[in-house]
Design a protein around this motif. Sequence first.
Motif, short mmCIF file in Angstrom:
data_model
loop_
_atom_site.label_atom_id
_atom_site.label_comp_id
_atom_site.label_asym_id
_atom_site.label_seq_id
_atom_site.Cartn_x
_atom_site.Cartn_y
_atom_site.Cartn_z
N ILE A 251 -77.68 -124.75 95.07
CA ILE A 251 -78.63 -123.83 94.58
C ILE A 251 -78.26 -122.73 93.74
CG2 ILE A 251 -80.17 -124.26 96.88
CD1 ILE A 251 -79.17 -121.70 97.84
N PHE B 190 -85.39 -120.43 101.99
CA PHE B 190 -83.79 -120.38 102.02
C PHE B 190 -83.05 -121.11 103.09
CE2 PHE B 190 -79.62 -118.01 102.55
CZ PHE B 190 -79.22 -118.22 101.28
N ILE C 270 -85.79 -119.38 97.02
CA ILE C 270 -84.38 -119.65 97.58
C ILE C 270 -83.48 -118.97 96.83
CG2 ILE C 270 -82.67 -121.63 97.58
CD1 ILE C 270 -85.18 -123.53 98.51
N ASP C 271 -83.53 -119.03 95.44
CA ASP C 271 -82.56 -118.46 94.44
C ASP C 271 -82.81 -116.77 94.11
OD1 ASP C 271 -81.46 -121.01 94.57
OD2 ASP C 271 -82.47 -121.60 92.55
N ARG C 272 -84.21 -116.78 94.30
CA ARG C 272 -84.48 -115.20 93.95
C ARG C 272 -84.16 -114.49 92.61
NH1 ARG C 272 -82.18 -113.73 99.13
NH2 ARG C 272 -81.33 -115.72 98.92
#
Lengths: 373, 163
Positions: A42, A339, A371-373
């Motif tokens: 990710i 996440f 998830i990655d923000r």
Amino acid sequence: MTRLNAEEMVLNMGPQHPSTHGVLRLKLKTDGEIVSHIEPVIGYLHRCFEKHGENIEYQMVTPFTDRCDYLASMNNAHAYAMAVEKLMGIELPERVEYLRIIFAELQRIASHLVAVGTFGLDVGAITPFIYCFRERETILDLFEMASGARLLYNYIWIGGLAHDIPPGFVEKAYEFLDYFDDRVREYNRILTGNKIFIERAADVGVMPPEVAINYGVTGPNLRASGVDHDLRRVQPYSIYDRFDFKTIVGQGEMGTVGDCWDRYYVRVLEMEESAKIVRQALDQLPAEGDVQAAVPKKIRPPKGEIYFRSENPRGELGYYIISDGSNVPFRVKMRSPAFCNLSVINEIGAGWMISDVIAILGSLDIVLGEIDR
Amino acid sequence: MTEAAIYDLLAEKFGDKMVEFLGEEKTPIAVVQPAHMHEILTFLKTDEHLQFDSLMSLSGFDLGGAEQPLGVAYHLHSMSLNHYFAVKVLLEDRENPKLKSVSDLFRTADWHEREAYDMYGITFEGHPDLRRILLEDDWEGYPLRKDYVQAEFYRGMKIAKEK
């Protein structure tokens, strides 16, 4: 005679792949068709949300939260606003609370519609996707009426709302609910009870409850595993204690508790419950009240820290905010539900075929933005 | 159980391994000695009156400045007993911050510790697979540290400066 090659092969699924719901790479170790190990890679969508948060004022963080889980922008902003309000000790007007609930639950329906539709798409059913998006459009129309935007709203502010709902909104909302009441029956007829769909989803990727809890899986995925845990019930925030709704828990009707089919069906039933909450909130909505009344002129929370969590469509969204007394957050940590939900995929997906991994991933309903923000 | 009651229980059992209890925070949090954090979390998870089976969040943070420490906060929840507790540790050594991994207790910690390593450079000893998770493998520095200086170039590409 040449021997067949019997080694494991590493297969990269993604980063660009329609079934990965965003920019996600899965490194699959495969033994023929069987996947023996899944490693999610990710970070492709990392936009430094937390770093930005430390450099801008509190109210300027709200639009960034919108962009994390872009299918549930209202819920993200709602949780963030509640966290800062709690840190500052702001009391909200009743009307604001009700309107926020209405938007949060409509957003939950919209988000679940995407989850249900794309899950159908992942396992080969195209029509339900179109149906789901038809309904979602109506919800987005309502959001557009209120906020002017269809995806990223910046509507829920710290201490209130950007502006009040326009005339005619409540009637439109009732209209949508009347229309939506019968839709779940339609999804059930076209997808839920479909023989091919059940074959693809039932008994696949079973997630036992203790695995789910240990991995921090929350939301519909956790409830599908048979755990009766919904923050709106367990730790009611805002005014959720005033509404009558059921917590939907997976029953394993088509196979085992916690399989892909359960994760799908929990979402279908949750949409009905959310519609119920919206209807109750519309019925009780106070006619009077200034939605900007409690919006602070200066947002300077006192020195301290808070961990606040709320039930997002994908599970528990937590904000860990440290304030040093200035108008800029000292630390904003976002604990995003997807996440944790994605981190379980190797545990439940290893040992299945490649096509089942697609179904399992689809049933987890991840959004890479958060998830990655 | 309330957070204060849980802290009293811990203070009785662990004595001076607990540093202090910040009960006036909006989310009450206990500060513990880094060397004993794993032991205390194991107790929190396994004790029958506590049963903290879920690690909601693991967050790294940096209090900033040259002499101020880095830290990690653990927010715990018990699914069966429905209560909450938070623990944090402060790591004085900025050059080489080390902490025992709790990924053997909570699988949630696996990715969260990788994230804390990625952003703050905290090494979690005993972690099965400690490497960067959100940033590129060859990224230099730990961006969420308060003393982080933004690089000018990344692989020959100019990085836009924030105002």
